[in-house]
Write a protein that holds these residues in place. Structure first.
Motif, PDB file in Angstrom:
ATOM      1  N   UNK A 146     -20.743  25.705   3.047  1.00 48.39           N
ATOM      2  CA  UNK A 146     -20.824  25.080   4.365  1.00 48.39           C
ATOM      3  C   UNK A 146     -21.074  23.576   4.306  1.00 48.39           C
ATOM      4  N   UNK A 147     -21.020  22.958   3.155  1.00 46.66           N
ATOM      5  CA  UNK A 147     -21.405  21.555   3.029  1.00 46.66           C
ATOM      6  C   UNK A 147     -20.423  20.633   3.748  1.00 46.66           C
ATOM      7  N   UNK A 148     -20.959  19.537   4.264  1.00 46.07           N
ATOM      8  CA  UNK A 148     -20.148  18.515   4.907  1.00 46.07           C
ATOM      9  C   UNK A 148     -20.817  17.165   4.771  1.00 46.07           C
ATOM     10  N   UNK A 149     -20.017  16.115   4.899  1.00 50.63           N
ATOM     11  CA  UNK A 149     -20.542  14.755   4.767  1.00 50.63           C
ATOM     12  C   UNK A 149     -21.245  14.335   6.056  1.00 50.63           C
ATOM     13  N   UNK A 150     -22.446  13.806   5.912  1.00 46.60           N
ATOM     14  CA  UNK A 150     -23.172  13.231   7.033  1.00 46.60           C
ATOM     15  C   UNK A 150     -22.632  11.826   7.269  1.00 46.60           C
ATOM     16  N   UNK A 151     -21.937  11.635   8.371  1.00 47.00           N
ATOM     17  CA  UNK A 151     -21.322  10.341   8.652  1.00 47.00           C
ATOM     18  C   UNK A 151     -22.350   9.327   9.142  1.00 47.00           C
ATOM     19  N   UNK A 152     -23.212   9.750  10.054  1.00 52.91           N
ATOM     20  CA  UNK A 152     -24.270   8.864  10.546  1.00 52.91           C
ATOM     21  C   UNK A 152     -25.390   9.704  11.129  1.00 52.91           C
ATOM     22  N   UNK A 153     -26.561   9.108  11.208  1.00 52.32           N
ATOM     23  CA  UNK A 153     -27.716   9.796  11.761  1.00 52.32           C
ATOM     24  C   UNK A 153     -28.579  10.421  10.676  1.00 52.32           C
ATOM     25  N   UNK A 154     -29.398  11.385  11.085  1.00 53.14           N
ATOM     26  CA  UNK A 154     -30.332  12.011  10.147  1.00 53.14           C
ATOM     27  C   UNK A 154     -30.401  13.506  10.390  1.00 53.14           C
ATOM     28  N   UNK A 155     -30.500  14.274   9.303  1.00 52.58           N
ATOM     29  CA  UNK A 155     -30.723  15.718   9.379  1.00 52.58           C
ATOM     30  C   UNK A 155     -31.828  16.086   8.391  1.00 52.58           C
TER      31      UNK A 155
ATOM     32  N   UNK B  94     -21.369   7.024  -2.125  1.00 53.65           N
ATOM     33  CA  UNK B  94     -22.776   7.341  -1.841  1.00 53.65           C
ATOM     34  C   UNK B  94     -22.897   8.333  -0.696  1.00 53.65           C
ATOM     35  N   UNK B  95     -21.839   9.084  -0.473  1.00 56.65           N
ATOM     36  CA  UNK B  95     -21.809  10.014   0.659  1.00 56.65           C
ATOM     37  C   UNK B  95     -22.993  10.969   0.617  1.00 56.65           C
ATOM     38  N   UNK B  96     -23.579  11.183   1.790  1.00 56.59           N
ATOM     39  CA  UNK B  96     -24.683  12.130   1.922  1.00 56.59           C
ATOM     40  C   UNK B  96     -24.091  13.475   2.338  1.00 56.59           C
ATOM     41  N   UNK B  97     -24.174  14.463   1.463  1.00 55.99           N
ATOM     42  CA  UNK B  97     -23.617  15.792   1.726  1.00 55.99           C
ATOM     43  C   UNK B  97     -24.757  16.742   2.070  1.00 55.99           C
ATOM     44  N   UNK B  98     -24.622  17.460   3.178  1.00 55.23           N
ATOM     45  CA  UNK B  98     -25.690  18.349   3.630  1.00 55.23           C
ATOM     46  C   UNK B  98     -25.167  19.772   3.766  1.00 55.23           C
ATOM     47  N   UNK B  99     -26.072  20.715   3.658  1.00 54.66           N
ATOM     48  CA  UNK B  99     -25.758  22.130   3.864  1.00 54.66           C
ATOM     49  C   UNK B  99     -26.077  22.472   5.316  1.00 54.66           C
ATOM     50  N   UNK B 100     -25.035  22.717   6.104  1.00 53.97           N
ATOM     51  CA  UNK B 100     -25.251  22.896   7.536  1.00 53.97           C
ATOM     52  C   UNK B 100     -26.020  24.159   7.881  1.00 53.97           C
ATOM     53  N   UNK B 101     -26.017  25.148   6.988  1.00 49.54           N
ATOM     54  CA  UNK B 101     -26.680  26.414   7.326  1.00 49.54           C
ATOM     55  C   UNK B 101     -28.197  26.339   7.192  1.00 49.54           C
ATOM     56  N   UNK B 102     -28.711  25.335   6.495  1.00 53.62           N
ATOM     57  CA  UNK B 102     -30.162  25.219   6.314  1.00 53.62           C
ATOM     58  C   UNK B 102     -30.661  23.833   6.690  1.00 53.62           C
ATOM     59  N   UNK B 103     -29.878  23.104   7.492  1.00 48.74           N
ATOM     60  CA  UNK B 103     -30.273  21.762   7.920  1.00 48.74           C
ATOM     61  C   UNK B 103     -30.262  21.698   9.442  1.00 48.74           C
ATOM     62  N   UNK B 104     -31.209  20.943  10.000  1.00 43.43           N
ATOM     63  CA  UNK B 104     -31.314  20.779  11.449  1.00 43.43           C
ATOM     64  C   UNK B 104     -31.239  19.303  11.808  1.00 43.43           C
ATOM     65  N   UNK B 105     -30.867  19.049  13.044  1.00 49.73           N
ATOM     66  CA  UNK B 105     -30.754  17.664  13.499  1.00 49.73           C
ATOM     67  C   UNK B 105     -32.124  17.007  13.580  1.00 49.73           C
ATOM     68  N   UNK B 106     -32.180  15.766  13.096  1.00 54.83           N
ATOM     69  CA  UNK B 106     -33.383  14.940  13.235  1.00 54.83           C
ATOM     70  C   UNK B 106     -32.985  13.707  14.042  1.00 54.83           C
ATOM     71  N   UNK B 107     -32.522  13.946  15.254  1.00 49.36           N
ATOM     72  CA  UNK B 107     -31.933  12.907  16.082  1.00 49.36           C
ATOM     73  C   UNK B 107     -30.438  13.103  16.174  1.00 49.36           C
ATOM     74  N   UNK B 108     -29.762  12.216  16.878  1.00 52.15           N
ATOM     75  CA  UNK B 108     -28.318  12.309  16.997  1.00 52.15           C
ATOM     76  C   UNK B 108     -27.658  12.061  15.657  1.00 52.15           C
ATOM     77  N   UNK B 109     -26.581  12.803  15.356  1.00 50.04           N
ATOM     78  CA  UNK B 109     -25.908  12.645  14.072  1.00 50.04           C
ATOM     79  C   UNK B 109     -24.440  13.036  14.194  1.00 50.04           C
ATOM     80  N   UNK B 110     -23.642  12.600  13.219  1.00 49.71           N
ATOM     81  CA  UNK B 110     -22.223  12.934  13.166  1.00 49.71           C
ATOM     82  C   UNK B 110     -21.895  13.495  11.785  1.00 49.71           C
ATOM     83  N   UNK B 111     -21.105  14.543  11.765  1.00 48.58           N
ATOM     84  CA  UNK B 111     -20.724  15.218  10.504  1.00 48.58           C
ATOM     85  C   UNK B 111     -19.222  15.251  10.377  1.00 48.58           C
ATOM     86  N   UNK B 112     -18.723  15.006   9.162  1.00 49.51           N
ATOM     87  CA  UNK B 112     -17.280  15.094   8.898  1.00 49.51           C
ATOM     88  C   UNK B 112     -16.874  16.538   8.697  1.00 49.51           C
ATOM     89  N   UNK B 113     -16.950  17.318   9.737  1.00 54.39           N
ATOM     90  CA  UNK B 113     -16.575  18.730   9.720  1.00 54.39           C
ATOM     91  C   UNK B 113     -15.840  19.042  11.029  1.00 54.39           C
TER      92      UNK B 113
END
Length: 370
Positions: A323-332, A351-370
């Motif tokens: 389920x990983x995707x690149x965090x474009x902007x913001x924080x999770x 330096x792309x920040x890749x996050x696991x969407x199934x175990x990550x939550x929003x920490x403010x507004x964010x955009x994901x390349x998914x």
């Protein structure tokens, strides 16, 4: 319903209606041929199971294997790559116009024509209730690949400690040959209350396999404890121990086995409890443009799916990294580790920040390349 009759004095030719039907069919065929589809798309139009791009499966049989548990027999499509004993797969179903995913252990043997999984209907569980009580032969499902490593690396004696529906991945091992005349010496200690999931199947296997021993424990008379192992399986320290069941059981027995220096593998149906919470926020999935409002504890994956986004997923527990995707902007926030991931539009691809969407939550507004 309004019908229109021919104008007075005008008779419609008898053959006109069939001609119009033929014309409509030719028009549909012409539009299909003119549409920019791939060969795989045409195969899927004829039979969804022939598609190799979108893996599908069709339920061919169901049977009850417990009070609230149903075994589904599924014919997988052409894209199915097979599985190993102890693995699981994601199953997607359309409910209310949205696709929902859940993960289930595979109980059939590798190489079988059909897959089998067992689904227990849980209170307020829309997907499990649909699959266990409503889905019938003919139902079309979306399938994920087989994933997971709930299996020993080497052949040798096994001890399976299971509770409730935790027996299902062990049935996958038994289907794969454990406990047969040529398979590893296997002991199953299965705990449950009253009618046990797959109880009849387990009894038949124990009666027919020379290297399989089964101890069934009625938890209604008291919980199974690690201290019971010395009496039930005196040589348990010399075995690879597989544990699957309620979270409390897994934690208790895996700690006991690890303290004794024995090898222990665990399978969890749910991820560990979060160690942190985000703050919530607005999540934008850039591939589809879908925007989801997420609270502090709902994983990004579920928030996106609830908003109608089709997102990649696998185990849904942070293990398989499907389920990983690149965090474009913001924080999770990673709910399992408490680690905060931050990115902005100036972040370079290297330096792309890749996050696991199934175990990550929003920490403010964010955009994901998914």
């Amino acid at each position: 319903m309004i019908t229109r009759a021919p104008a007075p004095g005008i008779r419609e030719p008898r053959e006109e209606a069939p001609r119009r039907g033929i014309a409509r069919r030719l028009a549909r065929a012409t539009r299909a041929l003119a549409t920019p589809l791939l060969p795989d798309d045409y195969l899927a139009l004829v039979n969804p199971l022939w598609s190799t791009r979108a893996l599908r499966g069709r339920i061919v049989a169901t049977r009850p294997v417990g009070h609230a548990t149903t075994e589904l027999t599924i014919r997988p499509g052409a894209g199915w790559a097979g599985h190993r004993p102890g693995q699981h797969l994601g199953i997607g179903v359309e409910i209310g116009g949205r696709r929902h995913w859940r993960t289930y252990s595979i109980t059939s043997a590798p190489g079988d024509e059909h897959l089998t999984v067992s689904v227990t209907a849980v209170p307020d569980g829309s997907v499990s209730t649909f699959l266990a009580r409503t889905a019938a032969p003919g139902e079309l499902l979306t399938l994920g690949p087989a994933i997971g490593d709930f299996a020993p690396e080497h052949d040798g004696p096994l001890l399976a400690l299971t509770g409730g529906s935790g027996i299902t991945p062990i049935l996958g091992h038994l289907a794969g040959g454990a406990g047969t005349a040529t398979g590893a010496d296997t002991v199953v200690v299965h705990s449950g209350r009253g009618e046990r999931v797959h109880g009849d199947d387990l009894g038949r296997l124990a009666a027919s396999r020379p290297r399989l021993r089964v101890h069934e424990h009625d938890s209604g008379s008291g919980r199974l404890r690690p201290a019971d192992l010395d009496d039930l399986v005196p040589d348990w320290r010399e075995r690879t121990v597989l544990v699957c069941g309620p979270a409390e059981m897994i934690d208790e027995f895996s700690a006991h086995v690890a303290e004794a220096g024995a090898t222990c593998l665990v399978e969890r149906f749910r991820p560990p409890e979060p160690v942190a919470e985000g703050t919530g926020g607005r999540v934008t999935f850039t591939a589809s443009g879908i925007v989801a409002e997420a609270d502090a504890v709902t994983p990004l994956l579920r928030a996106g799916e609830d908003a109608g986004a089709l997102l990649p997923s696998g185990c849904r527990m942070g293990i398989c990294h499907t389920c990983v995707g690149r965090l474009r902007s913001g924080a999770v926030l990673d709910l399992q580790t408490g680690e905060l991931h931050i990115a902005d539009d100036t972040t370079e691809a290297d330096d792309a920040v890749v996050v696991r969407t199934c175990v990550s939550a929003a920490a403010g507004d964010c955009r994901l390349d998914l």
